[in-house]
Design an enzyme around this catalytic site. Structure first.
Site, PDB file in Angstrom:
ATOM      1  N   GLU A  42       0.808  -1.214   0.000  1.00  0.00           N
ATOM      2  CA  GLU A  42       0.000   0.000   0.000  1.00  0.00           C
ATOM      3  C   GLU A  42       0.844   1.268   0.000  1.00  0.00           C
ATOM      4  O   GLU A  42       0.575   2.200  -0.764  1.00  0.00           O
ATOM      5  CB  GLU A  42      -0.937   0.012   1.216  1.00  0.00           C
ATOM      6  CG  GLU A  42      -2.121  -0.932   1.108  1.00  0.00           C
ATOM      7  CD  GLU A  42      -3.192  -0.427   0.149  1.00  0.00           C
ATOM      8  OE1 GLU A  42      -3.060   0.696  -0.364  1.00  0.00           O
ATOM      9  OE2 GLU A  42      -4.160  -1.172  -0.085  1.00  0.00           O
ATOM     10  N   SER A  43       1.829   1.347   0.874  1.00  0.00           N
ATOM     11  CA  SER A  43       2.538   2.617   1.059  1.00  0.00           C
ATOM     12  C   SER A  43       4.046   2.504   1.038  1.00  0.00           C
ATOM     13  O   SER A  43       4.724   3.538   1.017  1.00  0.00           O
ATOM     14  CB  SER A  43       2.130   3.236   2.403  1.00  0.00           C
ATOM     15  OG  SER A  43       2.611   2.425   3.478  1.00  0.00           O
TER      16      SER A  43
END
Length: 629
Positions: free
Chosen positions: A485-486
């Site tokens: 995700e990040s």
């Protein structure tokens, strides 16, 4: 060392004081503190803040000197952009043309520059090509480009074909008002076709039924086939029925048939229609049409047509066909056809790879996962050489001061032209600073995939494992989601508005805060490591429960949303690897594969025996048993 520490502390105090003075409008105090910054790597950042709002009353030599002395930062481009904007606003064309340099991403300035060149009767190939490049966009360009396009048209360079090409780009981009405005560039007799095209977009079923004009030109055929494909977004079978009717009434050509079969076939495959494979098989594939060739394979796999899937895999371009993905599927097809002797050598070879397909291949033959960690060994000399560069020093100083956005921008500027070895050293340096997301970015860009400590850092372990225990979810899976995700960018913000480590939308965050009875502003919560992970794991548990503990469906739902995933549930039980490979969204398909593979790597990094991917991937059951409400 003590003297150096005192110097840097004094410079940091002067830096903060100078910025505070600028915010207070106290120029005298700003200048007093600027003197303290001689030799300080961030002096240019302070000077930029002073100059950016005083360009009109600043001598050109001062601006040029700033640009020349701060090339170790991205600031010269930013100041030049403001300088050029100011000169254009004042009509100071001598300064504008003398100082112009392309500013990446600023089409408005480029058009102002091109207009001045055209006004000076510059018809060079470079100018005309630049104008055409700006013209060929499906997005509305800045208003400063209108004069350029008008001059380009008056000079005879804007043909009707180029106008139709851009109208097509605008329609593909759903920029309907732009398409309508571009009709003004067409001959009056052709403008009606733009309105017909827009009608096809708004209500294709009605527009296709009420055709009362000849379909004799390339534009007419293009508009009709657009309407047919547009209808296929709602109902591919009905779109194909309409297409067959239209072919009986009007003359179309092979290129029209190919276009319709191509796009309706892909849309049908995305909706898991039984007709998709037939339509895609009928298309005459261009050699470079990889999308069509891939969707043929996906449709064949979904339909269980193994011989057809094998034939379409064989037709893929060499580089694609030899990837781990299609080697795995060649082996899977051979295995399912009882050809174990052909499948096993492929699995054995693939099992040496550390990726989703390598892990699946290892599962098929009962082999251990090949993690193959090889660290990047940077010498002290290499580290010192890179770490003492002024651009790297500036990034470190901004990071130390907590100015993360500027630090990240400065870091990107510093590493943009580094070679692979320098990027590897930069990754080691970033890790030493504790800047793990930049370490990941640098080592991935360097083409060195085997340093698992750099690529998969074990950070925030207490927070992640506490939530793993609380919600009864394995920590490897949580780490896999965070990494995908990040990549551990704590303040990550997506175009869709998702925030933080686990990239939660504010709406999801608010619902989680209410459920957990946490009284915190949603943005503050999502940008907090502790609360973002708590809210993210809480949501992960919700989608896991919704899909009866199926991690594949839960992972897909975390990315694409539960409503979409519930629409992808099959009518009959299907192997999870087939379901994943045929996920309609490219992004979600890659996301699920990465999260599952990253989960295995993280279990290894946590000192655990990796859970088999096949254990995480039970067969996907029919809708009646998907657990969705």
């Amino acid at each position: 060392m003590a003297a150096h520490a005192a110097d840097i502390d004094s410079q940091r105090e002067g830096y903060a004081a100078a910025l505070a003075a600028l915010r207070a409008g106290d120029d005298a105090r700003y200048r007093e503190n600027l003197v303290r910054l001689d030799g300080y790597v961030l002096r240019g950042y302070v000077e930029y803040e002073f100059l950016k709002d005083r360009i009109e009353r600043t001598d050109a030599k001062i601006i040029r000197d700033f640009i020349a002395t701060n090339t170790h930062t991205p600031l010269p481009d930013q100041l030049r952009q403001r300088w050029l904007q100011s000169a254009a606003a004042r009509g100071d064309w001598a300064t504008f043309m003398r100082e112009y340099a392309d500013v990446p991403g600023d089409t408005s300035l480029a058009c102002i520059y091109l207009e001045q060149r055209l006004r000076a009767d510059d018809r060079s190939a470079a100018v005309l090509q630049h104008v055409e490049q700006i013209w060929k966009s499906g997005q509305r360009q800045p208003s400063t480009c209108n004069a350029v396009f008008a001059q380009w048209r008056r000079a005879g360079f804007l043909s009707t074909d180029k106008v139709w090409e851009r109208i097509g780009l605008a329609m593909d981009a759903r920029e309907l008002s732009l398409a309508r405005d571009l009709a003004e560039y067409l001959p009056p007799t052709e403008r009606v076709w733009v309105e017909r095209w827009l009608a096809m977009h708004r209500d294709p079923a009605r527009a296709l039924t009420t055709i009362d004009h000849p379909i004799e030109t390339p534009v007419a055929r293009m508009v009709v086939r657009y309407g047919v494909v547009r209808l296929a977004y709602r109902d591919s079978d009905e779109a194909m029925r309409r297409w067959q009717e239209l072919k009986r009434k009007h003359e179309f050509f092979g290129e029209d048939e190919n276009y319709v079969l191509h796009f309706i076939g892909i849309l049908a495959a995305q909706k898991r229609s039984p007709s998709a494979l037939k339509w895609l098989s009928a298309v005459s594939a261009e050699s470079d049409d990889l999308s069509l060739k891939l969707w043929r394979v996906y449709a064949a796999l979904w339909a269980g047509e193994l011989d057809t899937a094998r034939r379409f895999i064989a037709a893929l371009p060499d580089g694609e066909r030899d990837s781990t993905r299609w080697r795995y599927w060649s082996a899977r097809i051979a295995e399912r056809r009882g050809e174990e002797a052909a499948a096993k050598p492929i699995y054995t070879s693939l099992a040496r790879e550390r990726d989703y397909y390598g892990f699946l291949a290892a599962d098929r033959i009962g082999a251990d996962y090949a993690m193959q960690h090889v660290s990047v060994d940077a010498t002290p000399e290499e580290i010192a050489k890179l770490e003492t560069r002024s651009d790297i020093l500036a990034a470190r100083e901004l990071y130390t001061l907590g100015e993360i956005v500027d630090a990240r921008r400065q870091w990107q500027w510093a590493v943009r032209n580094l070679g692979d070895r320098e990027l590897q050293v930069a990754a080691v340096i970033a890790r030493q600073w504790g800047w793990h997301d930049r370490a990941i970015q640098a080592v991935v860009k360097s083409g060195h995939p085997d340093d698992l400590e750099l690529r998969f850092p074990v950070i925030y372990r207490d927070v992640i494992e506490a939530n793993a225990t609380k919600y009864d979810i394995d920590s490897g899976w949580i780490y896999g989601v965070v990494r995908q995700e990040s990549a551990f960018v704590v303040d990550a913000r997506s175009d869709a508005g998702a925030l933080g480590l686990m990239q939660l939308l504010p709406s999801t965050g608010r619902a989680g805060l209410r459920q957990l009875r946490l009284r915190t502003r949603v943005e503050d919560a999502l940008l907090s490591v502790e609360q973002n992970v708590q809210l993210g794991v809480n949501y992960l548990k919700q989608v896991l429960n919704r899909y009866n503990g199926n991690q594949v469906l839960a992972t897909a739902a975390y990315n694409a949303g539960p409503n979409r995933v519930s629409g992808w549930i099959p009518d009959a039980t299907i192997d999870a690897d087939v379901w994943i490979e045929t996920i309609p969204y490219n992004e979600t398909r890659g996301y699920v594969k990465n999260v599952l593979a990253f989960a295995a790597v993280y279990e290894y990094r946590l000192g655990k025996k990796p859970t088999r991917l096949t254990t995480r991937m039970p067969a996907v059951a029919p809708r009646a048993a998907d657990g969705a409400s």
